[in-house]
Design a protein around this motif. Sequence first.
Motif, short mmCIF file in Angstrom:
data_model
loop_
_atom_site.label_atom_id
_atom_site.label_comp_id
_atom_site.label_asym_id
_atom_site.label_seq_id
_atom_site.Cartn_x
_atom_site.Cartn_y
_atom_site.Cartn_z
N GLN A 51 0.84 -1.20 0.00
CA GLN A 51 0.00 0.00 0.00
C GLN A 51 0.88 1.26 0.00
O GLN A 51 0.56 2.26 -0.64
N PHE A 58 1.10 7.09 -6.63
CA PHE A 58 0.10 8.11 -6.95
C PHE A 58 0.53 9.49 -6.47
O PHE A 58 0.18 10.50 -7.11
N TRP A 62 0.27 12.35 -9.35
CA TRP A 62 -0.58 13.54 -9.27
C TRP A 62 0.19 14.82 -9.02
O TRP A 62 -0.35 15.91 -9.19
N TYR A 82 -14.68 10.40 -17.63
CA TYR A 82 -15.02 10.21 -16.22
C TYR A 82 -16.52 9.92 -16.04
O TYR A 82 -16.90 9.11 -15.21
N GLY A 105 -10.31 8.50 -2.19
CA GLY A 105 -9.32 8.38 -3.26
C GLY A 105 -9.51 9.49 -4.28
O GLY A 105 -9.67 9.26 -5.47
N GLY A 107 -7.43 11.63 -5.40
CA GLY A 107 -6.30 11.94 -6.28
C GLY A 107 -5.97 13.41 -6.20
O GLY A 107 -5.85 13.98 -5.12
N SER A 111 -11.65 14.13 -10.57
CA SER A 111 -12.99 13.50 -10.58
C SER A 111 -13.99 14.33 -9.76
O SER A 111 -15.19 14.34 -10.06
N ASP A 126 -7.50 11.18 0.47
CA ASP A 126 -6.60 10.36 -0.34
C ASP A 126 -5.43 9.96 0.54
O ASP A 126 -5.03 10.71 1.43
N ILE A 127 -4.88 8.79 0.26
CA ILE A 127 -3.76 8.31 1.06
C ILE A 127 -2.45 8.99 0.66
O ILE A 127 -1.49 9.01 1.43
N ASP A 151 -6.59 7.03 4.99
CA ASP A 151 -6.70 5.70 4.37
C ASP A 151 -8.16 5.29 4.37
O ASP A 151 -8.84 5.42 5.41
N ILE A 152 -8.62 4.77 3.26
CA ILE A 152 -10.01 4.29 3.16
C ILE A 152 -10.34 3.35 4.32
O ILE A 152 -11.46 3.34 4.81
N ASN A 168 -13.77 6.87 -7.72
CA ASN A 168 -13.47 6.53 -9.11
C ASN A 168 -12.11 5.85 -9.20
O ASN A 168 -11.07 6.51 -9.11
N GLY A 169 -12.10 4.54 -9.35
CA GLY A 169 -10.85 3.84 -9.63
C GLY A 169 -9.92 3.74 -8.44
O GLY A 169 -8.71 3.93 -8.60
N VAL A 170 -10.44 3.40 -7.28
CA VAL A 170 -9.63 3.45 -6.07
C VAL A 170 -9.61 2.12 -5.29
O VAL A 170 -8.54 1.63 -4.91
#
Length: 339
Positions: A51, A58, A62, A82, A105, A107, A111, A126-127, A151-152, A168-170
């Motif tokens: 992780q 990322f 980003w 998107y 997430g 980013g 999004s 976001d992490i 963290d989620i 979106n995409g996480v």
Amino acid sequence: MEIFNQKIQWVDPITNETLNSDGHYLVSNHSSYSISNGIPNFVDNVNDQTQKQVQESFGEKWTQSDFGQNDAEFEEKIKPVYLEMMGLEESDLDIFNNKIILEVGIGSGSSSRLWGPQAKEFHGVDISKAIYRVQTNLKKLIPNPILSQADINKLPYLDESFDVVVSNGVFHHTPDTKLALKNSLKKLKIGGFCIFYIYKTKSPIREFSDDYIRSKISDLHYDNAWEKIKPLTDFGKLLHEKNTQITIPFDIELLGIKKGTYDLQRFFYDYFFKCFWKDSWGYDYSNLVNVDWYHPKYCWRHSKDEIQSWCAEFNLDIKYIKELESGYACYVVKTSSIT
Ligand SMILES: C[S@@+](CC[C@H](N)C(=O)[O-])C[C@H]1O[C@@H](n2cnc3c(N)ncnc32)[C@H](O)[C@@H]1O
């Protein structure tokens, strides 16, 4: 005690305690979390090394790229993609009007342009260090985004706080996609909805090559991965420029290849390895998509059956699970508490 001007307060992600602030730290009886530019950091240590690699990958992605930050470019080129990833049309975006929204997430915030501006209150986590760009990136669109590095799986909110959770995409970039979904859904109110996109399982050779290429790429520093991926992007561009169609008049069931007429680049992309190319996105953004796919170590793929079984387990009412080229766009409603 309410310490910030926000309807949904942060809590200690470990103990759920209220947090107090001296302006530099958020403090509970057990921990303190530093604040930088108004953004608390709840993830000082990521113990899971895989992780951590994802977080760093990322973080570089980003901060090195301005993907999605230019207003006109976003509207014209990125928004349609998107919207499709979320299974939505432009006219659907009013479902987010006046809602208290959590995006997990986020980013660098591109999004968030879909739902942040019309929210009643918009929270993003976001992490990665990308979170520190979001404020600048969104400042004209969302007056007061409430952001944290988190963290989620340890979200700094009480359960059942939000009207909407979006992602979106996480989830597939975490140790366990289903667990990340579950931990995000916990923060959703009963009756609230969650829209998310996750990767789907591809055909066998594509799966094999993806794992192989990822094993060669993901240990490299992001900058080296960027260079190493370039021939795949060049290859995608080359095939696209050939402008050649191939017709396969029969299914090749063993390889998951379906009969049909394909653009050659798309045929390779769908069945052999990711060699993304999109003219309108140009070289750097196309390479970015390929690096985004091959560099993060956690990159799970799932079937529709799996997603349906998770929805059944969490008592979710499925509005849709739309199969797209690379993943599934899912829209679910929470019908009961998740423990
Ligand atoms: C593919 S990017 C998507 C970003 C954004 N949603 C978008 O569509 O532009 C995935 C994001 O998930 C974040 N991420 C990965 N694992 C996470 C975790 N456990 N908790 C929070 N964020 C995570 C990454 O840092 C990265 O920014």
